[in-house]
Design a protein around this motif. Sequence first.
Motif, PDB file in Angstrom:
ATOM      1  N   LYS A 118       0.845  -1.197   0.000  1.00 59.62           N
ATOM      2  CA  LYS A 118       0.000   0.000   0.000  1.00 59.62           C
ATOM      3  C   LYS A 118       0.875   1.240   0.000  1.00 59.62           C
ATOM      4  CE  LYS A 118      -3.889  -2.257   2.315  1.00 59.62           C
ATOM      5  NZ  LYS A 118      -4.825  -2.223   3.466  1.00 59.62           N
ATOM      6  N   ASP A 119       0.937   1.879  -1.138  1.00 57.58           N
ATOM      7  CA  ASP A 119       1.824   3.023  -1.310  1.00 57.58           C
ATOM      8  C   ASP A 119       1.495   4.150  -0.327  1.00 57.58           C
ATOM      9  OD1 ASP A 119       3.958   4.143  -3.188  1.00 57.58           O
ATOM     10  OD2 ASP A 119       2.456   5.729  -3.241  1.00 57.58           O
ATOM     11  N   ALA A 120       0.225   4.306  -0.005  1.00 50.56           N
ATOM     12  CA  ALA A 120      -0.190   5.409   0.859  1.00 50.56           C
ATOM     13  C   ALA A 120       0.306   5.258   2.295  1.00 50.56           C
ATOM     14  CB  ALA A 120      -1.708   5.522   0.847  1.00 50.56           C
ATOM     15  N   HIS A 121       0.764   4.064   2.659  1.00 41.90           N
ATOM     16  CA  HIS A 121       1.218   3.834   4.033  1.00 41.90           C
ATOM     17  C   HIS A 121       2.629   4.355   4.299  1.00 41.90           C
ATOM     18  CE1 HIS A 121      -1.796   0.379   5.071  1.00 41.90           C
ATOM     19  NE2 HIS A 121      -2.380   1.494   4.725  1.00 41.90           N
ATOM     20  N   PHE A 122       3.347   4.730   3.237  1.00 39.43           N
ATOM     21  CA  PHE A 122       4.741   5.128   3.393  1.00 39.43           C
ATOM     22  C   PHE A 122       4.891   6.642   3.385  1.00 39.43           C
ATOM     23  CE2 PHE A 122       4.730   0.976   1.244  1.00 39.43           C
ATOM     24  CZ  PHE A 122       5.466   0.226   2.154  1.00 39.43           C
ATOM     25  N   ASP A 123       6.021   7.078   3.884  1.00 34.69           N
ATOM     26  CA  ASP A 123       6.373   8.497   3.843  1.00 34.69           C
ATOM     27  C   ASP A 123       6.367   8.952   2.373  1.00 34.69           C
ATOM     28  OD1 ASP A 123       7.855  10.924   3.687  1.00 34.69           O
ATOM     29  OD2 ASP A 123       8.870  10.449   5.567  1.00 34.69           O
ATOM     30  N   PRO A 124       5.608   9.986   2.039  1.00 35.93           N
ATOM     31  CA  PRO A 124       5.508  10.407   0.633  1.00 35.93           C
ATOM     32  C   PRO A 124       6.822  10.893   0.034  1.00 35.93           C
ATOM     33  CG  PRO A 124       4.441  12.000   2.077  1.00 35.93           C
ATOM     34  CD  PRO A 124       4.759  10.804   2.922  1.00 35.93           C
ATOM     35  N   SER A 125       7.823  11.146   0.866  1.00 32.68           N
ATOM     36  CA  SER A 125       9.114  11.607   0.340  1.00 32.68           C
ATOM     37  C   SER A 125      10.036  10.441  -0.015  1.00 32.68           C
ATOM     38  CB  SER A 125       9.808  12.509   1.359  1.00 32.68           C
ATOM     39  OG  SER A 125      10.236  11.763   2.495  1.00 32.68           O
ATOM     40  N   TRP A 126       9.640   9.214   0.304  1.00 30.35           N
ATOM     41  CA  TRP A 126      10.499   8.053   0.087  1.00 30.35           C
ATOM     42  C   TRP A 126      10.557   7.652  -1.388  1.00 30.35           C
ATOM     43  CZ3 TRP A 126       9.317   3.920   4.446  1.00 30.35           C
ATOM     44  CH2 TRP A 126       9.803   4.403   5.666  1.00 30.35           C
ATOM     45  N   THR A 127      11.686   7.066  -1.756  1.00 26.53           N
ATOM     46  CA  THR A 127      11.798   6.435  -3.063  1.00 26.53           C
ATOM     47  C   THR A 127      11.148   5.058  -3.007  1.00 26.53           C
ATOM     48  OG1 THR A 127      13.896   5.332  -2.541  1.00 26.53           O
ATOM     49  CG2 THR A 127      14.019   7.582  -3.433  1.00 26.53           C
ATOM     50  N   MET A 128      10.943   4.445  -4.176  1.00 34.12           N
ATOM     51  CA  MET A 128      10.375   3.100  -4.200  1.00 34.12           C
ATOM     52  C   MET A 128      11.308   2.109  -3.512  1.00 34.12           C
ATOM     53  SD  MET A 128       8.009   0.991  -4.802  1.00 34.12           S
ATOM     54  CE  MET A 128       6.808   1.808  -5.855  1.00 34.12           C
ATOM     55  N   ARG A 129      12.608   2.288  -3.658  1.00 31.11           N
ATOM     56  CA  ARG A 129      13.533   1.385  -2.975  1.00 31.11           C
ATOM     57  C   ARG A 129      13.355   1.485  -1.463  1.00 31.11           C
ATOM     58  NH1 ARG A 129      19.736  -0.315  -4.048  1.00 31.11           N
ATOM     59  NH2 ARG A 129      20.105  -1.286  -2.026  1.00 31.11           N
ATOM     60  N   GLU A 130      13.222   2.690  -0.940  1.00 27.74           N
ATOM     61  CA  GLU A 130      13.040   2.861   0.500  1.00 27.74           C
ATOM     62  C   GLU A 130      11.743   2.200   0.970  1.00 27.74           C
ATOM     63  OE1 GLU A 130      15.348   7.053   1.416  1.00 27.74           O
ATOM     64  OE2 GLU A 130      13.395   7.128   0.420  1.00 27.74           O
ATOM     65  N   LYS A 131      10.690   2.299   0.174  1.00 27.64           N
ATOM     66  CA  LYS A 131       9.415   1.683   0.533  1.00 27.64           C
ATOM     67  C   LYS A 131       9.528   0.159   0.550  1.00 27.64           C
ATOM     68  CE  LYS A 131       6.892   5.469  -1.679  1.00 27.64           C
ATOM     69  NZ  LYS A 131       6.027   5.845  -2.828  1.00 27.64           N
ATOM     70  N   VAL A 132      10.126  -0.407  -0.486  1.00 26.42           N
ATOM     71  CA  VAL A 132      10.253  -1.868  -0.565  1.00 26.42           C
ATOM     72  C   VAL A 132      11.163  -2.392   0.539  1.00 26.42           C
ATOM     73  CG1 VAL A 132      11.151  -3.765  -1.981  1.00 26.42           C
ATOM     74  CG2 VAL A 132       9.723  -1.993  -3.024  1.00 26.42           C
ATOM     75  N   THR A 133      12.236  -1.686   0.801  1.00 25.76           N
ATOM     76  CA  THR A 133      13.148  -2.092   1.877  1.00 25.76           C
ATOM     77  C   THR A 133      12.423  -2.133   3.218  1.00 25.76           C
ATOM     78  OG1 THR A 133      15.067  -1.163   0.716  1.00 25.76           O
ATOM     79  CG2 THR A 133      15.297  -1.536   3.084  1.00 25.76           C
ATOM     80  N   ASP A 134      11.613  -1.128   3.458  1.00 28.40           N
ATOM     81  CA  ASP A 134      10.861  -1.082   4.713  1.00 28.40           C
ATOM     82  C   ASP A 134       9.811  -2.194   4.767  1.00 28.40           C
ATOM     83  OD1 ASP A 134      10.116   0.564   7.224  1.00 28.40           O
ATOM     84  OD2 ASP A 134       8.204   0.354   6.178  1.00 28.40           O
TER      85      ASP A 134
END
Length: 271
Positions: A118-134
């Motif tokens: 869910k993209d909306a759950h992440f910090d909007p300033s993050w890159t896709m790599r940062e989101k997937v890593t988290d």
Amino acid sequence: KAYPDLNDAVLADLRRSLDFLIDDIVWNGSSDYRQLLSADYMVLNDRLAAFYKKDPVGPDFKKVYLEGSQRAGVLTHPYLLTSFSYFKDTSPIHRGVFLTRSIVGRALKPPPEAVEFKDAHFDPSWTMREKVTDATRSAACMGCHSEINPLGFALEQYDAVGRWREKDNNKPINTVSDFPDDNGGTVRIATPKDIANFAIGSETSKKTFIKHLFHHTNKQPLAAFGSGTEDQLSKKFADSQFNIQQLLLESAVISATQGTEMAQPKATAAN
């Protein structure tokens, strides 16, 4: 809405472009499996050239050579990059799963728990790599994502429709990761060319290609023809300098001869 110029005509051209690329490598060139993974050109017409910001080439499809490491055969073909993306952004997970299973040849277990990204759950300033890593940081996830993520991250300089980019969310893109090799160590993966070189040097990757091609052309798994058949094809493939036409011929011969033997009724005492 995110990519308004990605229309049905462009998508149809992309599919034809992929077919032309494979046909050119297999039938018009050296038929070298290694070129399938590392070719430094795309097959474009004017519509695709405009979409990917290249010089006009005319209405017909033509080979367009590209400098540097921007393209690596089918690994970076925009049709596949687009297919393995989310609707408005890249998906290192989907791209990485495809590369892990179908190119590198690693088995992946089903995830212990299905987790929706869910993209909306992440910090909007993050890159896709940062989101997937988290999202995949837990030990349970990393059992497979230690292989999936590095391959997907290496393609992050291609946006959701396969166009080259330098930044994600206004941040420089980090494509560098350590990927587990076939011998218990690691290898540094940073570009599609690195993935191609790893697969070209991996016996597991080549055997995966052989099994996929055999199943696709003969509509039966290679394992059905006996345990020694894979080794037989692997040796002949290597002896031919990884010639795909020769592999198709050898596969057809095996299917015709051994398939006939398998279809014969076995003799019994009553017979």
